[in-house]
Design a protein around this motif. Sequence first.
Motif, mmCIF file in Angstrom:
data_model
loop_
_atom_site.group_PDB
_atom_site.id
_atom_site.type_symbol
_atom_site.label_atom_id
_atom_site.label_comp_id
_atom_site.label_asym_id
_atom_site.label_seq_id
_atom_site.Cartn_x
_atom_site.Cartn_y
_atom_site.Cartn_z
ATOM 1 N N GLY A 217 0.820 -1.210 0.000
ATOM 2 C CA GLY A 217 0.000 0.000 0.000
ATOM 3 C C GLY A 217 0.849 1.254 0.000
ATOM 4 O O GLY A 217 0.560 2.224 -0.712
ATOM 5 N N GLU A 218 1.915 1.244 0.791
ATOM 6 C CA GLU A 218 2.815 2.396 0.850
ATOM 7 C C GLU A 218 3.458 2.665 -0.506
ATOM 8 O O GLU A 218 3.541 3.816 -0.956
ATOM 9 N N ILE A 219 3.913 1.599 -1.160
ATOM 10 C CA ILE A 219 4.593 1.750 -2.452
ATOM 11 C C ILE A 219 3.604 2.127 -3.547
ATOM 12 O O ILE A 219 3.878 2.999 -4.381
ATOM 13 N N PHE A 220 2.437 1.491 -3.559
ATOM 14 C CA PHE A 220 1.414 1.834 -4.550
ATOM 15 C C PHE A 220 0.997 3.298 -4.402
ATOM 16 O O PHE A 220 0.767 3.993 -5.392
ATOM 17 N N PRO B 186 -3.189 13.430 5.246
ATOM 18 C CA PRO B 186 -2.889 13.298 3.814
ATOM 19 C C PRO B 186 -1.612 12.522 3.527
ATOM 20 O O PRO B 186 -1.422 12.030 2.421
ATOM 21 N N SER B 187 -0.723 12.419 4.531
ATOM 22 C CA SER B 187 0.502 11.643 4.332
ATOM 23 C C SER B 187 0.265 10.151 4.557
ATOM 24 O O SER B 187 1.120 9.327 4.244
ATOM 25 N N ASN B 188 -0.909 9.797 5.105
ATOM 26 C CA ASN B 188 -1.259 8.398 5.316
ATOM 27 C C ASN B 188 -1.366 7.698 3.965
ATOM 28 O O ASN B 188 -2.035 8.192 3.052
ATOM 29 N N TRP B 189 -0.736 6.534 3.831
ATOM 30 C CA TRP B 189 -0.714 5.882 2.521
ATOM 31 C C TRP B 189 -2.111 5.505 2.041
ATOM 32 O O TRP B 189 -2.367 5.497 0.830
ATOM 33 N N LEU C 48 -3.419 6.642 -1.525
ATOM 34 C CA LEU C 48 -3.778 5.615 -2.498
ATOM 35 C C LEU C 48 -5.186 5.839 -3.034
ATOM 36 O O LEU C 48 -5.431 5.718 -4.241
ATOM 37 N N LEU C 49 -6.123 6.191 -2.159
ATOM 38 C CA LEU C 49 -7.490 6.446 -2.605
ATOM 39 C C LEU C 49 -7.552 7.663 -3.519
ATOM 40 O O LEU C 49 -8.284 7.673 -4.511
ATOM 41 N N LEU C 50 -6.791 8.700 -3.181
ATOM 42 C CA LEU C 50 -6.766 9.887 -4.035
ATOM 43 C C LEU C 50 -6.182 9.541 -5.403
ATOM 44 O O LEU C 50 -6.699 9.975 -6.434
ATOM 45 N N ARG C 51 -5.130 8.749 -5.414
ATOM 46 C CA ARG C 51 -4.546 8.324 -6.688
ATOM 47 C C ARG C 51 -5.566 7.532 -7.502
ATOM 48 O O ARG C 51 -5.668 7.686 -8.718
ATOM 49 N N GLU C 52 -6.344 6.711 -6.816
ATOM 50 C CA GLU C 52 -7.343 5.894 -7.508
ATOM 51 C C GLU C 52 -8.480 6.752 -8.044
ATOM 52 O O GLU C 52 -9.062 6.452 -9.089
ATOM 53 N N ILE C 53 -8.812 7.835 -7.337
ATOM 54 C CA ILE C 53 -9.845 8.760 -7.814
ATOM 55 C C ILE C 53 -9.381 9.472 -9.078
ATOM 56 O O ILE C 53 -10.128 9.624 -10.047
ATOM 57 N N LEU C 54 -8.115 9.918 -9.068
ATOM 58 C CA LEU C 54 -7.585 10.698 -10.182
ATOM 59 C C LEU C 54 -7.124 9.820 -11.342
ATOM 60 O O LEU C 54 -7.167 10.238 -12.501
ATOM 61 N N GLU C 55 -6.674 8.596 -11.031
ATOM 62 C CA GLU C 55 -6.193 7.682 -12.064
ATOM 63 C C GLU C 55 -6.843 6.316 -11.854
ATOM 64 O O GLU C 55 -6.209 5.379 -11.374
ATOM 65 N N PRO C 56 -8.118 6.183 -12.197
ATOM 66 C CA PRO C 56 -8.846 4.938 -11.903
ATOM 67 C C PRO C 56 -8.221 3.720 -12.584
ATOM 68 O O PRO C 56 -7.792 3.779 -13.729
ATOM 69 N N SER C 57 -8.191 2.625 -11.847
ATOM 70 C CA SER C 57 -7.714 1.353 -12.377
ATOM 71 C C SER C 57 -8.864 0.349 -12.315
ATOM 72 O O SER C 57 -10.004 0.710 -12.021
ATOM 73 N N ARG C 58 -8.555 -0.925 -12.565
ATOM 74 C CA ARG C 58 -9.592 -1.946 -12.467
ATOM 75 C C ARG C 58 -10.103 -2.075 -11.040
ATOM 76 O O ARG C 58 -11.247 -2.482 -10.806
ATOM 77 N N ALA C 59 -9.263 -1.716 -10.077
ATOM 78 C CA ALA C 59 -9.696 -1.749 -8.681
ATOM 79 C C ALA C 59 -10.863 -0.802 -8.460
ATOM 80 O O ALA C 59 -11.741 -1.054 -7.632
ATOM 81 N N CYS C 60 -10.872 0.293 -9.218
ATOM 82 C CA CYS C 60 -11.933 1.285 -9.077
ATOM 83 C C CYS C 60 -13.292 0.676 -9.408
ATOM 84 O O CYS C 60 -14.293 0.978 -8.759
ATOM 85 N N GLU C 61 -13.332 -0.198 -10.411
ATOM 86 C CA GLU C 61 -14.595 -0.823 -10.802
ATOM 87 C C GLU C 61 -15.172 -1.648 -9.657
ATOM 88 O O GLU C 61 -16.373 -1.586 -9.373
ATOM 89 N N GLU C 62 -14.325 -2.422 -8.999
ATOM 90 C CA GLU C 62 -14.805 -3.256 -7.898
ATOM 91 C C GLU C 62 -15.259 -2.410 -6.717
ATOM 92 O O GLU C 62 -16.269 -2.708 -6.070
ATOM 93 N N ILE C 63 -14.520 -1.347 -6.420
ATOM 94 C CA ILE C 63 -14.883 -0.483 -5.298
ATOM 95 C C ILE C 63 -16.208 0.219 -5.575
ATOM 96 O O ILE C 63 -17.046 0.374 -4.687
ATOM 97 N N ILE C 64 -16.408 0.643 -6.822
ATOM 98 C CA ILE C 64 -17.665 1.303 -7.181
ATOM 99 C C ILE C 64 -18.837 0.356 -6.964
ATOM 100 O O ILE C 64 -19.863 0.731 -6.379
ATOM 101 N N GLN C 65 -18.693 -0.876 -7.426
ATOM 102 C CA GLN C 65 -19.784 -1.833 -7.308
ATOM 103 C C GLN C 65 -20.043 -2.230 -5.856
ATOM 104 O O GLN C 65 -21.192 -2.333 -5.420
#
Length: 235
Positions: free
Chosen positions: A33-36, A117-120, A124-141
């Motif tokens: 999570g930290e690295i992602f 905001p420094s919490n990983w 990570l969630l902000l990165r996913e909001i701005l750059e959605p991946s396949r993980a975003c689809e599962e979280i949305i559902q």
Amino acid sequence: MGVEPSKGAVSLAATKTMTQRDEVRKRILMRAGEIFADRGFQSATVREICQRAEVNVAAVNYYFGDKECLYIDAVKDARELIASRWPLPEWTRETSTEQKLLMFVTTFLQRLLNTDPSNWRMKLLLREILEPSRACEEIIQESFRPFFGVLLDIIREAVGPNVSEHQLHQTGFSVISQCVFYLANRRVVGIMVTPAEREQHFQTEMLAKHITQFSFLGMKNSRSLPEPNPTSETS
């Protein structure tokens, strides 16, 4: 012949093994999570994750299946922990529609802004909001759709049962966007607004009241607005 271990000893050993596995899995998830959060899915490598977690490179496949599944689990872990810290409040029949909206917006802003905001997890969630991946689809559902559904029910209650589906969604996205703005643009707000003004008017509670009042007024006024006609393309 040797003495066979008792059932209790076997059970204790099995429990210890499961606990150790859980600890290893959690350690991999945390380091990943930290690295992602810092580098994104594409730039992160399994080798670096395993080095930081102090495990064999095969551990990711063993515990998660592959790198993408590990990423999805990291995003889910981040969302679930933050959501559990600020759950949606329950309201009664006496709770007004505007109060429901205020409670919803306040909870959403708390999840977005009251996490370091420094919490990983937040990064990570902000990165996913701005750059959605396949993980975003599962979280949305699994998560966002039910959460968004609560907001749509509030909007429907404010506007009336005859609101069209697309207007319902547009209004809901407008409310969500106002909240996300203050997360995605912390630095912009920090530059444009003085510290004194931020302290007095841009704390979570004040932002929640502003977004609620602004949005609720728009919802009430939308009852009298005509349905916009779609514009046809002109050659």
